[in-house]
Motif scaffolding. Structure first.
Motif, mmCIF file in Angstrom:
data_model
loop_
_atom_site.group_PDB
_atom_site.id
_atom_site.type_symbol
_atom_site.label_atom_id
_atom_site.label_comp_id
_atom_site.label_asym_id
_atom_site.label_seq_id
_atom_site.Cartn_x
_atom_site.Cartn_y
_atom_site.Cartn_z
ATOM 1 N N GLU A 2 0.500 3.653 3.083
ATOM 2 C CA GLU A 2 1.111 3.031 4.261
ATOM 3 C C GLU A 2 2.638 3.081 4.162
ATOM 4 O O GLU A 2 3.330 3.391 5.141
ATOM 5 N N ASN B 265 0.841 -1.199 0.000
ATOM 6 C CA ASN B 265 0.000 0.000 0.000
ATOM 7 C C ASN B 265 0.878 1.252 0.000
ATOM 8 O O ASN B 265 1.705 1.442 0.895
ATOM 9 N N LYS B 266 0.731 2.097 -0.987
ATOM 10 C CA LYS B 266 1.599 3.264 -1.170
ATOM 11 C C LYS B 266 1.467 4.283 -0.033
ATOM 12 O O LYS B 266 2.456 4.884 0.403
#
Length: 218
Positions: free
Chosen positions: A100, A97-98
């Protein structure tokens, strides 16, 4: 802190005992008469059950040490090293997830005292951040979930190597593997290999998430 340490001790104990006992049972299934041996143990009750548990525990310790050596020395078994050495960089397989990932990079920059996010973090920097976060969780008694995952990882790793050893032992005494036993062993070894990989990666994510949560609440 004492409660956390006692839980870690229990996880370690049951990981060793469970893997050792399971290895004995699988070995009996493939190389011996499981029903006969278990009947003998149960008929003699207390003494043999204690001996069985002790043997299971010591076999578990041996499996843990062997698998730990392979974990550090042989590339295809370096599950934890691979998981902890690239998780801060783009296109890593641990944190996908970018949003995150960006949050973890900002935390890492604070830990590493960097003013901005570099093009790529080195393996040493990733490993330093990993151990820093892990240590902070342990100091704040927040490592319970991490240790549960580690226990699952340790059991899977020990059983994977137990199956490899059992297969070699069977081959040594019988000179050949039956098709069914070969397929079953390959499936089980593959299954535990995947579990080792998955839980080593999951542990990194849990450590990062809990460290982030610790910083938000503190």
């Amino acid at each position: 802190m004492e409660n956390a340490l006692s839980r870690v001790g229990l996880y370690d104990f049951f990981t060793i005992l469970l893997s050792g006992m399971t290895a004995i049972i699988i070995d009996y299934c493939i190389n011996g008469d499981l029903e006969k041996n278990l009947t003998k143990i149960l008929n003699n009750k207390f003494n043999n059950i204690i001996i069985f548990l002790l043997i299971g525990y010591f076999i578990g310790i041996i499996l843990q040490e062997i698998s730990s050596i392979f974990d550090k020395k042989i590339k295809i078994f370096k599950f934890r090293q691979k998981a902890m050495r690239n998780f801060l960089n783009e296109h890593n397989k641990i944190v996908k997830n970018k949003i995150e990932l960006k949050e973890y990079q900002e935390l890492a920059n604070k830990i590493l005292k960097k003013d901005q996010t570099p093009d790529e973090y080195t393996e040493e920097e990733c490993e330093y951040v990993y151990y820093y976060c892990k240590t902070q969780l342990e100091l704040n008694c927040k490592s319970d979930k991490m240790e549960k995952i580690n226990a699952t990882y340790g059991t899977s790793r020990s059983l994977m190597f137990a199956l490899i050893i059992i297969g070699i032992r069977y081959l040594y005494y019988n000179k050949s593997l039956s098709g069914v036993i070969f397929v079953v062993l390959c499936i089980l070894i593959g299954l535990f290999y995947k579990r080792c990989k998955r839980f080593s990666e999951y542990r990194v994510r849990v450590i990062l998430r809990q460290y982030k949560s610790l910083n938000v609440t503190s």
